[in-house]
Design an enzyme around this catalytic site. Structure first.
Site, PDB file in Angstrom:
ATOM      1  N   CYS A 144      -0.413   4.237   2.202  1.00  0.00           N
ATOM      2  CA  CYS A 144      -0.183   4.025   3.643  1.00  0.00           C
ATOM      3  C   CYS A 144       1.294   4.231   3.983  1.00  0.00           C
ATOM      4  O   CYS A 144       1.626   4.857   4.985  1.00  0.00           O
ATOM      5  CB  CYS A 144      -0.546   2.601   4.076  1.00  0.00           C
ATOM      6  SG  CYS A 144      -1.996   1.903   3.313  1.00  0.00           S
ATOM      7  N   ASP A 145       2.201   3.679   3.165  1.00  0.00           N
ATOM      8  CA  ASP A 145       3.610   3.601   3.564  1.00  0.00           C
ATOM      9  C   ASP A 145       4.556   4.513   2.788  1.00  0.00           C
ATOM     10  O   ASP A 145       5.692   4.709   3.223  1.00  0.00           O
ATOM     11  CB  ASP A 145       4.102   2.144   3.430  1.00  0.00           C
ATOM     12  CG  ASP A 145       3.306   1.207   4.331  1.00  0.00           C
ATOM     13  OD1 ASP A 145       2.900   1.654   5.424  1.00  0.00           O
ATOM     14  OD2 ASP A 145       3.081   0.046   3.951  1.00  0.00           O
TER      15      ASP A 145
ATOM     16  N   CYS B 222       0.835  -1.205   0.000  1.00  0.00           N
ATOM     17  CA  CYS B 222       0.000   0.000   0.000  1.00  0.00           C
ATOM     18  C   CYS B 222       0.869   1.254   0.000  1.00  0.00           C
ATOM     19  O   CYS B 222       1.449   1.606   1.035  1.00  0.00           O
ATOM     20  CB  CYS B 222      -0.908  -0.014   1.234  1.00  0.00           C
ATOM     21  SG  CYS B 222      -1.891   1.481   1.396  1.00  0.00           S
TER      22      CYS B 222
END
Ligand code: NAP
Length: 311
Positions: A141-142, A138
């Site tokens: 997200c990261d 992701c």
């Protein structure tokens, strides 16, 4: 209440992505008492997409989280009940369907499966152990953790390219590792990736191992043409090598293909009367938000015809 202690609905929808939320919008506007069950994030894979450019009505694009929020708000407006619960089992009880979550159990007359897909794993040593420690599925997200770092993206499809392009906002360099010498992705993403000075390509290459003690440090990469294996230093590995349907828990209930995609007719009807499937979990040519939304409305209309026919 029918079915002992289980609450009964006319319609239950499993999955809160674009297919499920559209189905819920339609069934509630047709005044069917509907429950939507979602085990993770409402919006499904949309929520982890930075910018959606191919959903009509948003000429400048729209963020995945915003589109999810708008769809949820619209679906709830007409009385859709939503529960944040993961479904573990579906069983038939005559014409009724019993849906068991980890917390509860429900009965319904018609069921719409909209469980979508999840990102596939490569299945090499280090991938599982280093997930969350440099291995990621992701980028929204990261990605921000990789400011000015050198990272890789594995894959050659739309996901790999759109995510690689997004990751150039943070990373110093993004190397796309692809197993062939031609990309599968849509041409416009290919043009953008080739024009981006931060994106490099490692062609005809597969990852054989992800190495690192506490965090990712390098990859063992094999050239499939020459057979040569080289160590490639990197601090992050984003894996986008395709998707698989989230239909494991329905094995043996409805007909699926060998990959686990649910087989339906054009009206989203499965092999079981009263069970419908819509969106990415269904066997079909194209998997986009537009196709999921179309499926959601078709499945809801087919449910309406099915329930009317039972009266
Ligand atoms: P995909 O289209 O199936 O592409 C998967 C890529 O990973 C392919 O390039 C494939 O290589 C490679 N691959 C597969 N297995 C591999 C393995 N074991 N090792 C190394 N590489 C491997 O999957 P996706 O990119 O996740 O896209 C899924 C669906 O979502 C598609 O329908 C796509 O159009 C859609 N999507 C659309 C958008 C958009 O329109 N904005 C964005 C994201 C996703 P080969 O090419 O050699 O097979």
């Amino acid at each position: 209440m029918k079915g002992g202690d289980s609450k009964t609905y006319e319609v239950i929808i499993i999955g809160g992505g674009p297919a499920g939320m559209t189905a819920g919008l339609y069934t509630t506007r047709s005044r069917f008492q509907t429950l939507l069950l979602e085990g993770a994030l409402f919006g499904g894979q949309m929520t982890t997409t930075d910018l959606i450019e191919n959903y009509p009505g948003f000429p400048q694009g729209v963020s995945g989280s915003e589109l999810s929020r708008l769809m949820e708000e619209q679906a709830k407006r007409f009385g859709l009940e939503i529960a944040n619960q993961e479904v573990m089992e579906v069983k038939l009880e005559g014409e009724m369907k019993r849906v068991r979550t980890y917390e509860s159990a429900y009965l319904c007359e018609a069921l719409i499966i909209c469980t979508g897909t999840e990102y596939r794993k490569i299945g090499v040593p280090g991938e599982k152990e280093l997930t969350g420690k440099g291995v990621s599925f992701c980028s929204t997200c990261d990605g921000p953790f990789f400011q000015d770092r050198k990272i890789v993206v594995v894959g050659g499809g739309d996901s790999a390219l759109t995510e690689a392009l997004y990751l150039t906002k943070f990373a110093q360099e993004v190397t796309i590792i692809h197993r062939r010498d031609a990309l599968r992705a849509t041409k416009i993403y290919q043009e953008r990736a080739f024009a981006n000075p931060k994106i490099k390509f490692l062609w005809n290459s597969v990852v054989e191992e992800i190495k690192g003690d506490d965090v990712v440090g390098s990859l063992m990469v094999k050239n499939v043409k020459t057979g040569e294996v080289k160590e490639f230093e990197t601090e992050g590995a984003f894996i986008f090598i395709g998707i698989s349907p989230k239909t494991q828990f329905l094995k043996g209930l409805v007909q699926m293909d060998e990959a686990g995609y649910i087989i339906t007719n054009a009206n989203c009807e499965t092999s079981v009367k009263g069970i419908f499937a819509a969106g990415d979990c269904r066997k079909q040519l194209l998997r986009q938000i537009t196709t999921a939304v179309g499926d959601g409305s078709t499945a809801a209309f087919a449910v309406e015809k099915y329930l009317e026919g039972k009266e």
